[in-house]
Design a protein around this motif. Structure first.
Motif, PDB file in Angstrom:
ATOM      1  N   GLY A   1       0.817  -1.203   0.000  1.00  0.00           N
ATOM      2  CA  GLY A   1       0.000   0.000   0.000  1.00  0.00           C
ATOM      3  C   GLY A   1       0.855   1.259   0.000  1.00  0.00           C
ATOM      4  N   ASN A   2       1.894   1.273   0.807  1.00  0.00           N
ATOM      5  CA  ASN A   2       2.790   2.427   0.851  1.00  0.00           C
ATOM      6  C   ASN A   2       3.521   2.617  -0.473  1.00  0.00           C
ATOM      7  N   LEU A   3       3.959   1.503  -1.063  1.00  0.00           N
ATOM      8  CA  LEU A   3       4.679   1.578  -2.336  1.00  0.00           C
ATOM      9  C   LEU A   3       3.779   2.129  -3.431  1.00  0.00           C
ATOM     10  N   ARG A   4       2.557   1.649  -3.502  1.00  0.00           N
ATOM     11  CA  ARG A   4       1.624   2.145  -4.509  1.00  0.00           C
ATOM     12  C   ARG A   4       1.360   3.643  -4.337  1.00  0.00           C
ATOM     13  N   ARG A   5       1.224   4.068  -3.097  1.00  0.00           N
ATOM     14  CA  ARG A   5       0.962   5.486  -2.837  1.00  0.00           C
ATOM     15  C   ARG A   5       2.131   6.346  -3.307  1.00  0.00           C
ATOM     16  N   LYS A   6       3.359   5.859  -3.140  1.00  0.00           N
ATOM     17  CA  LYS A   6       4.537   6.645  -3.473  1.00  0.00           C
ATOM     18  C   LYS A   6       4.822   6.697  -4.978  1.00  0.00           C
ATOM     19  N   ILE A   7       4.625   5.573  -5.687  1.00  0.00           N
ATOM     20  CA  ILE A   7       4.961   5.583  -7.117  1.00  0.00           C
ATOM     21  C   ILE A   7       3.759   5.933  -7.992  1.00  0.00           C
ATOM     22  N   GLY A   8       2.559   5.899  -7.397  1.00  0.00           N
ATOM     23  CA  GLY A   8       1.372   6.259  -8.152  1.00  0.00           C
ATOM     24  C   GLY A   8       0.631   5.054  -8.709  1.00  0.00           C
ATOM     25  N   GLU A   9      -0.595   5.296  -9.126  1.00  0.00           N
ATOM     26  CA  GLU A   9      -1.434   4.233  -9.670  1.00  0.00           C
ATOM     27  C   GLU A   9      -0.988   3.877 -11.097  1.00  0.00           C
ATOM     28  N   GLY A  10      -1.399   2.694 -11.536  1.00  0.00           N
ATOM     29  CA  GLY A  10      -1.146   2.285 -12.906  1.00  0.00           C
ATOM     30  C   GLY A  10       0.082   1.406 -13.101  1.00  0.00           C
ATOM     31  N   TYR A  11       0.797   1.104 -12.021  1.00  0.00           N
ATOM     32  CA  TYR A  11       1.977   0.251 -12.149  1.00  0.00           C
ATOM     33  C   TYR A  11       1.738  -1.150 -11.565  1.00  0.00           C
ATOM     34  N   ILE A  12       1.374  -1.217 -10.309  1.00  0.00           N
ATOM     35  CA  ILE A  12       1.231  -2.514  -9.639  1.00  0.00           C
ATOM     36  C   ILE A  12      -0.213  -2.996  -9.744  1.00  0.00           C
TER      37      ILE A  12
ATOM     38  N   GLY B   1      -6.007 -13.512  -4.997  1.00  0.00           N
ATOM     39  CA  GLY B   1      -5.764 -14.888  -4.599  1.00  0.00           C
ATOM     40  C   GLY B   1      -4.406 -15.422  -4.985  1.00  0.00           C
ATOM     41  N   VAL B   2      -3.609 -14.615  -5.696  1.00  0.00           N
ATOM     42  CA  VAL B   2      -2.299 -15.092  -6.154  1.00  0.00           C
ATOM     43  C   VAL B   2      -1.183 -14.156  -5.693  1.00  0.00           C
ATOM     44  N   GLY B   3      -1.195 -12.915  -6.192  1.00  0.00           N
ATOM     45  CA  GLY B   3      -0.113 -12.008  -5.854  1.00  0.00           C
ATOM     46  C   GLY B   3      -0.210 -10.705  -6.614  1.00  0.00           C
ATOM     47  N   TYR B   4       0.923 -10.243  -7.139  1.00  0.00           N
ATOM     48  CA  TYR B   4       0.988  -8.938  -7.790  1.00  0.00           C
ATOM     49  C   TYR B   4       1.855  -9.016  -9.039  1.00  0.00           C
TER      50      TYR B   4
END
Length: 221
Positions: A193-204, A209-212
């Protein structure tokens, strides 16, 4: 970069392993098809060096599994006819190097394959404006510097090095806490969650049920 080396010759395998490690790469070295199959499932390697003449079968039989796992493959083989090389390339390998070879050429081909597969040149990984500089551990998005914790950096590097491949929660957790301690908590979710907030949406992208996964090509607007 973590490399799976599948080679049964002890002298050659040890020489390749040392040369790769001298370049700062991690190496998982196995000598049979069975051990290679287990490594594909558990060792989270980014690139494969594949010998064809193995004690328990033909390395070509492993190519379909490697392609399904979206792993770049460089064949190392003494089979040097045009037909044999084409069979390996048509079977799914990305490159083919005939034995005996010079280690400097092998290293050059490994770097070239890493660039083609991951946008990784040994120093930087770049994907859709997201830039990770390995020597300095600096990260930027569209030129904007991003400050990451050590765990967030490890997560991002793991996802970028395996772009287009879904990484399971278990594998990602192993990059955060040693000994699988992350399994007992929501540590991964907090860091993600922190990583997504820092780099922005549209990447991860979450695969429920599996992962990322980080896709090389973003979703169409």
């Amino acid at each position: 970069m973590k490399i799976l080396l599948i080679e049964d010759d002890m002298d050659l395998g040890n020489g390749v392993r040392i040369a790769l490690r001298d370049q700062g790469m991690q190496v998982v070295w196995v000598r049979t098809l069975d051990d290679a199959a287990r490594s594909i499932e558990h060792d989270s390697c980014e690139l494969v060096l594949l010998d064809l003449g193995l004690p328990d079968g033909d390395g070509l039989d492993l190519l379909a599994r490697l392609r399904a796992a979206r792993l770049p493959v460089l064949i190392l083989s003494a089979r040097d006819t045009v037909e044999q090389r084409l069979r390996g390339l048509d079977g799914g390998a990305d490159d083919y190097l005939v034995k005996p070879f010079v280690l400097a050429e092998l290293l050059s081909r490994v770097r070239a394959l890493a660039r083609r597969s991951y946008g990784f040149d040994g120093d930087t990984i770049e994907l859709r404006g997201l830039l990770l500089q390995v020597p300095t551990r600096r990260v930027s998005v569209q030129g904007r510097p991003v400050e990451l914790t050590a765990s967030e950096y490890a997560l991002l590097k793991t996802l970028l090095m395996r772009a287009n491949r879904v990484i399971t929660r278990r594998v990602l957790e192993e990059h955060i806490l040693p000994g699988g301690l992350a399994n007992a908590s929501n540590t991964l979710d907090v860091h993600m969650g922190n990583l997504r907030r820092k780099i922005g949406e549209g990447y991860i992208r979450t695969v429920r049920g599996v992962g990322y996964v980080i896709d090389q090509q973003g979703e169409a607007p």
